[in-house]
Design an enzyme around this catalytic site. Structure first.
Site, PDB file in Angstrom:
ATOM      1  N   ASP A 167      22.780  45.844   6.854  1.00 28.04           N
ATOM      2  CA  ASP A 167      22.076  46.495   5.748  1.00 28.04           C
ATOM      3  C   ASP A 167      22.570  45.969   4.396  1.00 28.04           C
ATOM      4  O   ASP A 167      23.658  45.413   4.292  1.00 28.04           O
ATOM      5  CB  ASP A 167      22.296  48.009   5.810  1.00 28.04           C
ATOM      6  CG  ASP A 167      23.777  48.360   5.751  1.00 28.04           C
ATOM      7  OD1 ASP A 167      24.580  47.653   6.423  1.00 28.04           O
ATOM      8  OD2 ASP A 167      24.160  49.306   5.050  1.00 28.04           O
ATOM      9  N   GLU A 168      21.753  46.163   3.393  1.00 32.45           N
ATOM     10  CA  GLU A 168      22.149  46.017   1.996  1.00 32.45           C
ATOM     11  C   GLU A 168      22.886  44.717   1.667  1.00 32.45           C
ATOM     12  O   GLU A 168      23.925  44.742   1.039  1.00 32.45           O
ATOM     13  CB  GLU A 168      23.043  47.208   1.570  1.00 32.45           C
ATOM     14  CG  GLU A 168      22.317  48.525   1.572  1.00 32.45           C
ATOM     15  CD  GLU A 168      23.173  49.629   0.946  1.00 32.45           C
ATOM     16  OE1 GLU A 168      22.630  50.441   0.219  1.00 32.45           O
ATOM     17  OE2 GLU A 168      24.400  49.645   1.204  1.00 32.45           O
ATOM     18  N   ASN A 169      22.315  43.615   2.103  1.00 33.14           N
ATOM     19  CA  ASN A 169      22.858  42.332   1.661  1.00 33.14           C
ATOM     20  C   ASN A 169      21.853  41.736   0.687  1.00 33.14           C
ATOM     21  O   ASN A 169      20.746  41.367   1.083  1.00 33.14           O
ATOM     22  CB  ASN A 169      23.066  41.420   2.876  1.00 33.14           C
ATOM     23  CG  ASN A 169      23.479  40.018   2.458  1.00 33.14           C
ATOM     24  OD1 ASN A 169      24.124  39.843   1.428  1.00 33.14           O
ATOM     25  ND2 ASN A 169      23.098  39.025   3.248  1.00 33.14           N
TER      26      ASN A 169
END
Lengths: 688, 688
Positions: A332-334
């Site tokens: 997630d959230e890269n």
């Protein structure tokens, strides 16, 4: 005295010792319950007999725990000290036909019959029997003659196969005993997956023997040894719970990269800690959002073959440690900025014809997925990996576009959107979660607690009893939707968990003693109705402070850190007001409560460590309680004019505002005493 | 509200926020304290600097813990996140000249100077610095402007080298986290030895790799692994505490003999459990004494060479596990009957010219002593081994004849007689212990808690804060004897320990919630002044029950299992009454308290699990409180006649009696309101 008043209020509000015939104090509510006349009385000669396949030692441990809990609860000194194979006779019989360890997907159903002459719990699997034993413990009642189980016929089975709790032990570490207490609580509400977020920017929390720098440089000394993990896995399995480990990648990896910087997309050096570093000025919400999108954040280099050799070896070791068939890889959230900044990675993308960093992330996920398949593990990840190989399990948490992408891809889905405990939403907001019904691909869901502002001192108040509402949503029939009844049972669950050693009440009360010493009891009259401001506002208030305040060692001891998200006093008061509006009954109980609130401010003394907001809240409470008392008088005297009511409105608007990351939870209910109208509570709350 | 009243009472009694100039809230009181004008204010920019020999990581961990505690206590978000070598500057400076691990006998002194412009803590050894840091934490004060340290000059060093707490984890097992909490509490009061009673009839609690049957057959699954022991030893050492293990032998060995019956004096079979098995009839005290003297009890066979080969190998392994230079071998309470019953052992005694079983026991002790010497360990044992080799350390616990025998033998002595926590004596009874002054051979002492009726659910209420009084006796100058001042500081210590996570208050409050649910607050008004009956009467009440009630799994959840031995409400009331007797001041506070007690019985509702004694106590309390109120009126009206007073006496005699293993602790004080006389409290109490 406080508790006594609470009891009187609860009784007046109709949620006292009497109980609903269909739900009793069961949480989650079983599929079908028929309560009947008569009782099975518990006495010292109460015996439990077990019929089960040979060698089912897990079952015997569970039955013995049940015996010990009954024993402690009743103080009865049961004659039967331990229950062992061969003890097949007893007033209470447990019959299991098939030995089986717990896994989401296993048969967890059971059939329970209790009559005055005995009880029988039947289940196909050991896991089903574990669930049934928890139901039995929740059925225990007391009257002046002692303890008993009510006569009942119960048929039960879960609605969803995967019913989890995600704890983030990376941002703030939790000691093993805290994890055990959470497992105990999970077992009570029939959850079956403990998802541990074991690595993130702030820390890597498991001992690796192959890559010991992970804990040496990535944990600041706070990690679980392999021995401890094995023991915890066994402890959970004993309670019908599987531990699914998460190693978040390719982003959220600062701690791993601190240990092995050669894996990184940028040279470093790396230190475990928050991915964003701020200046000394508070940031606005748009500025924070901008920063999240554009700051180069640490990420694994997906273009190196050495990366995959490392991950193959690493996941091979972890697969040996965690027997779970599932492995969670985060994903997630890269934001991809570190990749775009590295010419070698940009070249790699061109060679591989990867159009953008999303495509590169998908490439990385495919590679890791293949590694995990080799190690005989199924891959789970947060929603951003939706659209990859069909057999990826997608955990929805934010953007429903990903959910629909997963549906189109025919992937199994876990729902955490709507179940984020760190958003400080009350139980009723978690209780209805439409996403569960949005596709037959949904295999269940998970309550999730991220721990930026959660540590070992407040994690249990943050998680329990509120997670019970989510557990019920995942287990009980969708038709179970009565909110008043949910809250009635949720506060009973709270007492049951307290009895078992869960520390949610203990953490709250200890924190009040720390803040106010001998005045803790007085302060509690206020904090019992204060709740944390909803959404990310409390976290952002913290994030917006100068840099030093983002440290992991910051004290989480402010009032807003320790108050419960669901206020029992508020629920009882709300029900009292709601009944009064339609029946005009129990006005005296309302008056007693208002008088108490009206005189509270004078008794809340300034104590260092108490935010100034506390006294401000107390004064606003005094003001609205005073106005509500006057309104009750005016109503009697016939002088409750619309003009007077309109004049009071600003007081309530002011009292309803958040201050010090805290909200007064009873403003709408108090206002209803002057306006004569109580709006239903919102089903959702803003995120910011 | 209860707490508020408590505060008012305490303030009225003169033990409120103001503090004695010489003792402050320090416990144990340092050797010399000079408090001065001025304050060092704590703010976010408070920094700690350390000067120490290179590599003293223990010191840095301790200083960082101190920083974190201050941080949590003040909620200040200190700028300095961690303190590392190189951080030598700061408002608070710690200077250590010599790196050293803690051992009884090490230099534990320190010199502390605090002024408005800074503070300096100097110590020769790391251990001394640890002790000084605890003093600093106890000095933290608060006022409306925030937190501060008062200006002071303190010179400190302990009176005795060995200051211990003995916990019996054999009869009831304690989980590791409970041991860690006890270690945290010990560190606060500057104790330096945790003596763990690791084996007894009921259980063997350490993993042995050489003799794995010990834990397999001797622990019922409840034991510490070697990894856990190593970790615990390190945890204790970090806090300046050494763990001294006890393996009790040749008696108290049922659990060991269950594992290795070949070691036994009689064929067995053996099962871990109490050494005495009773019939179904309650026993009188003489019958119990008779049973103890004449029943053949399990004991190791001292006549076999194989026994010593086993012990050599066993102690060799344990010496590798426990770095403590001392090993405790128990050697207590072996009545010798099993030896006399075995012809081979009798023959052995004749061959060896051993006159009786006492001589045989001395032979056994000499052999074990030689084994321990070989493994470079000093032998400690309970008093029965007095008179053996001079370098045996004798722990006095019961019969002063043994003490004098040890003195004649020139052996070092530890005092536990007078320090038995399981006798339920109040702190002041432990506080003066003449035996400490009886010989210069006394090297210190130990508080001791046997766990027949103590388990993980009540151990902390049984131990804390009371052990603080013993810790002070062992550390502070003998001239420190003011009981009122002791109690004032002891209840402050209680709050400090609560803040650190010690669970004594938590265990008490959770138990009340379990017993009374929403009525816990009301019940507490009574239980706050109930104390367990003193001496062995509570244990014997348990032992005299039919056999099934001696099981280790019996619930310890009755009111008598969970009330504190020292009642804060009683101490405050006593001081109030005592002041009133001489000054006639604060009569109103007394009247409020009496009125509260007078109306309590009506509110204590019958709840299953509450012994009938609870309501009976409430009724007797109602009666004496009513009489005392009447006496106050009569005194004013001049109608308090000796005849009337005499008529009331039987009420007080009845109220003073134990019931349900509980005593009303405020009877003498209430009676003083009618008689005008308050006798000093006994300095000792009966054992039976």
């Amino acid at each position: 005295m406080q508790r006594l008043l609470l009891f009187l209020l609860a009784a007046a509000a109709g949620s006292g010792p009497s109980f609903a015939q269909t739900t009793h104090s069961l949480l989650p509510v079983p599929k079908t319950v028929r309560l009947q006349e008569g009782q099975l009385r518990l006495r010292a000669d109460f015996r439990i007999g077990v019929s089960a396949p040979a060698g089912d030692s897990l079952l015997f441990r569970a039955v013995n725990r049940t015996r010990a809990t009954l024993n402690r609860r009743t103080g009865l000194y049961f004659e039967q000290e331990t229950i062992a194979p061969g003890d097949t006779a007893g007033l209470f019989r447990v019959i299991v036909t098939q030995k089986q360890v717990a896994l989401p997907g296993a048969d967890e159903g059971y059939h329970l019959v209790i009559s005055p002459s005995g009880a029988k719990l039947q289940a196909t699997t050991t896991t089903g029997a574990l669930r049934g034993l928890q139901t039995v413990l929740q059925l225990v009642q007391q009257d002046s003659a002692g303890y008993y189980l009510p006569s009942a016929v119960i048929d039960d089975a879960p609605r969803f196969a995967w019913r989890g709790l995600m704890l983030d032990v990376a941002r703030h570490f939790l000691p093993l005993e805290a994890l055990r207490r959470n497992i105990d609580a999970m077992a009570v509400v029939k959850l079956n997956v403990l998802h541990l977020h074991l690595s993130d920017d702030e820390g890597f929390r498991v001992q690796s023997k192959r890559f010991p720098e992970l804990q040496r440089k990535g944990s600041l000394g706070q990690f679980y040894t392999q021995t401890e993990i094995r023991e915890l896995v066994r402890y959970a399995a004993d309670r019908g719970i599987v531990i699914v480990p998460e190693f978040d990648m390719p982003g959220h990896t600062t701690a791993m990269l601190a240990a092995y910087p050669a894996l990184a997309s940028a040279p470093g050096p790396y230190q475990p800690g928050p991915r964003f570093r701020r200046g000394d000025k508070p940031l606005s919400l748009p500025a924070i959002m901008q920063m999240i999108q554009t700051t180069p954040t640490p990420a694994i280099d997906p273009s190196h073959e050495a990366t995959y050799a490392f991950l193959d070896s690493f996941f091979g070791e972890m697969a040996g440690l965690f027997p779970s068939p599932w492995m969670h890889i985060g994903a997630d959230e890269n934001n991809g900025v570190s990749w775009k900044n590295n010419p070698a990675i940009v070249r790699f993308m061109q060679q591989q014809k990867l159009a953008d960093t999303h495509a590169l992330q998908a490439y990385f996920v495919r590679r890791v997925h293949a590694i995990l398949r080799k190690h005989n593990r199924k891959t789970v990840g947060w929603e951003e990996l939706a659209g990859g190989p069909k057999d990826l399990i997608v955990q929805a948490w934010s953007d429903t576009a990903y959910f629909h992408k997963a549906v189109r891809n025919n992937s199994s889905i876990l729902v955490s959107k709507g179940f984020y405990l760190d958003l400080f939403y009350p139980a009723h907001a978690h209780y209805r979660n439409d996403l569960l019904d949005a596709s037959p691909l949904v295999m269940g869901g998970e309550a999730a607690l991220w721990s930026e502002i959660v540590d070992a001192g407040n994690q249990e108040t943050r998680t329990w009893p509120r997670t019970g509402a989510i557990a019920e949503r995942l287990w009980s029939p969708a038709t179970q939707t009565d909110l008043d009844d949910l809250y009635r049972r949720l506060f009973r669950l709270s007492t049951q968990l307290d009895d078992l050693g869960i520390d949610h009440i203990g953490q709250y009360e200890r924190s009040l003693r720390r803040l106010a010493g001998a005045d803790a009891g007085t302060l509690r009259n206020l904090t019992d109705i204060l709740t944390p401001v909803k959404g990310y506002r409390k976290l952002f208030a913290r994030l917006s402070l100068p840099e030093r305040y983002t440290v992991q060692s910051a004290p989480l001891t402010a009032v807003s850190d320790i108050v419960f998200v669901d206020s029992e006093v508020k629920r009882n008061f709300r029900q009292l007001v709601s009944n009064w509006l339609s029946t005009k009954k129990n006005e005296e109980a309302i008056r007693i409560q208002l008088l108490r609130w009206k005189t509270l401010a004078a008794n809340i003394r300034p104590i260092p460590g108490l935010e100034p907001a506390i006294q401000a809240h107390a004064q606003r409470l005094e003001a609205i309680a005073g106005v509500a008392l006057e309104a009750l008088e005016r109503r009697k005297a016939g002088t409750l004019t619309p003009e007077w009511v309109a004049q009071q409105r600003p007081l309530f608007a002011a009292a309803g505002k958040a201050d010090g990351s805290l909200e007064l939870s009873i403003v709408k209910e108090t206002e209803a005493l002057i306006s004569g109208e109580l709006a239903p509570e919102p089903t959702s709350y803003p995120m910011f």
